[in-house]
Design an enzyme around this catalytic site. Structure first.
Site, PDB file in Angstrom:
ATOM      1  N   ARG A  25       0.827  -1.206   0.000  1.00 47.26           N
ATOM      2  CA  ARG A  25       0.000   0.000   0.000  1.00 47.26           C
ATOM      3  C   ARG A  25       0.859   1.253   0.000  1.00 47.26           C
ATOM      4  O   ARG A  25       0.531   2.237  -0.687  1.00 47.26           O
ATOM      5  CB  ARG A  25      -0.970  -0.044   1.188  1.00 47.26           C
ATOM      6  CG  ARG A  25      -2.104  -1.060   0.958  1.00 47.26           C
ATOM      7  CD  ARG A  25      -2.748  -1.510   2.252  1.00 47.26           C
ATOM      8  NE  ARG A  25      -3.896  -2.403   2.008  1.00 47.26           N
ATOM      9  CZ  ARG A  25      -3.791  -3.695   1.720  1.00 47.26           C
ATOM     10  NH1 ARG A  25      -2.588  -4.253   1.614  1.00 47.26           N
ATOM     11  NH2 ARG A  25      -4.865  -4.427   1.518  1.00 47.26           N
ATOM     12  N   ARG A 118      -5.661 -17.635 -10.202  1.00 43.32           N
ATOM     13  CA  ARG A 118      -6.159 -16.489  -9.450  1.00 43.32           C
ATOM     14  C   ARG A 118      -7.266 -15.805 -10.267  1.00 43.32           C
ATOM     15  O   ARG A 118      -6.992 -15.197 -11.299  1.00 43.32           O
ATOM     16  CB  ARG A 118      -5.044 -15.493  -9.155  1.00 43.32           C
ATOM     17  CG  ARG A 118      -3.917 -16.032  -8.267  1.00 43.32           C
ATOM     18  CD  ARG A 118      -4.360 -16.214  -6.836  1.00 43.32           C
ATOM     19  NE  ARG A 118      -3.269 -16.659  -5.980  1.00 43.32           N
ATOM     20  CZ  ARG A 118      -2.631 -15.885  -5.109  1.00 43.32           C
ATOM     21  NH1 ARG A 118      -2.971 -14.615  -4.971  1.00 43.32           N
ATOM     22  NH2 ARG A 118      -1.664 -16.383  -4.373  1.00 43.32           N
ATOM     23  N   ASP A 305      -5.194 -16.187   5.736  1.00 46.54           N
ATOM     24  CA  ASP A 305      -3.827 -16.698   5.760  1.00 46.54           C
ATOM     25  C   ASP A 305      -3.482 -17.401   7.067  1.00 46.54           C
ATOM     26  O   ASP A 305      -2.493 -18.130   7.139  1.00 46.54           O
ATOM     27  CB  ASP A 305      -2.829 -15.563   5.514  1.00 46.54           C
ATOM     28  CG  ASP A 305      -2.866 -15.071   4.072  1.00 46.54           C
ATOM     29  OD1 ASP A 305      -3.379 -15.814   3.210  1.00 46.54           O
ATOM     30  OD2 ASP A 305      -2.388 -13.953   3.813  1.00 46.54           O
ATOM     31  N   ARG A 336      -5.854 -24.172   0.095  1.00 49.86           N
ATOM     32  CA  ARG A 336      -5.369 -24.411   1.455  1.00 49.86           C
ATOM     33  C   ARG A 336      -6.318 -25.231   2.302  1.00 49.86           C
ATOM     34  O   ARG A 336      -5.890 -25.854   3.278  1.00 49.86           O
ATOM     35  CB  ARG A 336      -5.047 -23.069   2.131  1.00 49.86           C
ATOM     36  CG  ARG A 336      -3.773 -22.448   1.585  1.00 49.86           C
ATOM     37  CD  ARG A 336      -3.428 -21.124   2.214  1.00 49.86           C
ATOM     38  NE  ARG A 336      -2.206 -20.601   1.620  1.00 49.86           N
ATOM     39  CZ  ARG A 336      -1.826 -19.327   1.669  1.00 49.86           C
ATOM     40  NH1 ARG A 336      -2.608 -18.433   2.262  1.00 49.86           N
ATOM     41  NH2 ARG A 336      -0.699 -18.935   1.103  1.00 49.86           N
TER      42      ARG A 336
END
Length: 419
Positions: A25, A118, A305, A336
């Site tokens: 960012r 993705r 995550d 995951r």
């Protein structure tokens, strides 16, 4: 590269790398500001390097000196077509795609095989709604080409990743007109709030409702150069906190701001609910694990995550634990949900895959003298390193090279607190 780790407990302190999300960012806002911005203690990994190369191709002048990033965007004049290799950085893919739509040149995006998984269609559709040109017409993933400018207007977007909305929030203030965004689905809200914090520090005018389902962003705004220091990364600290939690040990992680806007800081109240004690200073967090972790169910929609490490940790709770509302974890470096559940089961644990998460059941210990896959996912590698502490013998993690892309000093730091 395989790694064999052995059971142990945790006692010590560790310095943690800077936040990747904050570095992204800061770098992107510096790119949009006209002038020179100074970013101290940036996270320099292949991910952020891909973003730096993107900035340079747009014409920014970037220097790295003494762990400080100097970004001069005062004379950016991209011309001709540009090709961006995002490698395997999803963050670069999403953020750079949106930022490229502020310029009048075609920018083509490509990357490695992992990026083809993705999904990018929702973001591209919103950018097209706001005036950008996209080729081909309706791509699912890379490669594709975008060309600005964006004019503003209205769009609606379902955000399985915060990066869709965060990317739009960064660029829409520089659109020609005002923008309204409806968000019927938003995962990872804490990370969007981190983006909002950067906008507020820049004096950017925007409005959102309480549930973050509607945004209005004033057009024709600008960013200004700044100087900042990036604090430590709670996502990288998570395996160390979890290691202390499952062994009843104590770890101090230096470089963390307990008041951070990072979404992954939510790991602390979760571990506290499981019975851990936490002490914070201005620059560190110390966590002590209990004799036995308490079982509870957790909504991980804001911190996907953390799923791999928390799934391993929850195996040593007093009862079954469901980690849910984290279906976006299927869209990371690996699926995951599948890879972590399979890894836990491969070492004698009990994990049940759910559509949007994992349910784990208590075990006394994992089985040693086993080999587990990395799934080419650094979060899986770190979770299995954590699992090794509670194995009956050595645990070999295969193909660990992926850790070098995200956290190259992980094993060195992990071993430094094992006793």
């Amino acid at each position: 590269m395989d790694r064999t780790l052995y059971p142990g407990s945790v006692l010590g302190q560790v310095d943690i790398p800077a936040s990747k999300g904050q570095t992204f960012r800061a770098l992107l806002i510096a790119l949009l500001a006209k002038g020179t911005s100074i970013i101290h203690n940036p996270r320099l990994t292949p991910d952020t390097q891909a973003c730096i190369e993107f900035a340079q191709k747009l014409g920014a002048k970037i220097q790295i000196k003494y762990n400080t990033l100097f970004v001069d965007s005062s004379d950016m004049k991209p011309n001709g077509s540009i090709e961006i290799d995002c490698k395997n950085s999803g963050s670069t893919l999403y953020f750079a795609t949106a930022l490229s739509c502020l310029f009048h040149v075609p920018v083509t995006f490509k990357g490695d095989e992992s990026l083809t998984h993705r999904p990018v269609r929702p973001l591209l559709t919103s950018l097209r709604n706001l005036g950008a040109k996209i080729e081909p017409q309706d791509p699912e993933s890379i490669p594709y080409t975008v060309c600005g400018p964006i004019a503003g207007g209205h769009t609606s977007i379902r955000c399985m990743t915060n990066q869709y909305l965060s990317a739009l929030l960064l660029v829409c203030p520089m659109a020609e007109g005002d923008t309204t965004i409806d968000v019927p689905l938003l995962m990872e809200k804490p990370f969007v709030k981190m983006t909002e914090h950067w906008l507020e520090n820049q004096g950017i005018e925007f409005f959102r409702n309480d549930d973050m389902s509607h945004y209005t962003i004033k057009g024709g705004q600008s960013y200004k150069p700044f100087e900042t220091t990036i604090n430590g990364d709670f996502g990288s600290a998570t395996p160390f906190f979890c290691a202390a939690a499952i062994t009843g040990g104590t770890v101090t992680v230096n470089g963390l701001d307990s008041n951070s806007t990072q979404g992954d800081s939510a790991i602390l109240p979760i571990l506290q609910k499981m019975g851990c004690s936490v002490q914070c200073t201005e620059t560190s967090v110390t966590l002590k694990g209990p004799n036995k972790l308490k079982a509870a169910d957790f909504d991980l929609g804001g911190i996907p995550d953390a799923l791999p490490a928390l799934a391993v940790t929850a195996c040593f709770a007093s009862g079954p634990v469901k980690l849910y509302n984290v279906s976006q974890a299927r869209l990371k470096e690996s699926d995951r949900i599948t890879s972590v559940a399979a890894s836990i089961n491969a070492i004698g644990g009990q994990a049940r895959e759910m559509p949007d998460g994992i349910e784990v059941f208590p075990v006394m210990a994992f089985q040693g003298s086993r080999q587990v896959k990395s799934y080419h996912d650094h979060r899986v590698v770190m979770a299995m390193a954590l699992a090794s502490l509670k194995c009956t013998g050595g645990l070999t993690i295969q193909d660990c090279e992926c850790i070098d892309l995200r956290f190259p000093s992980f094993f060195e730091k992990f071993n430094s607190v094992i006793c």
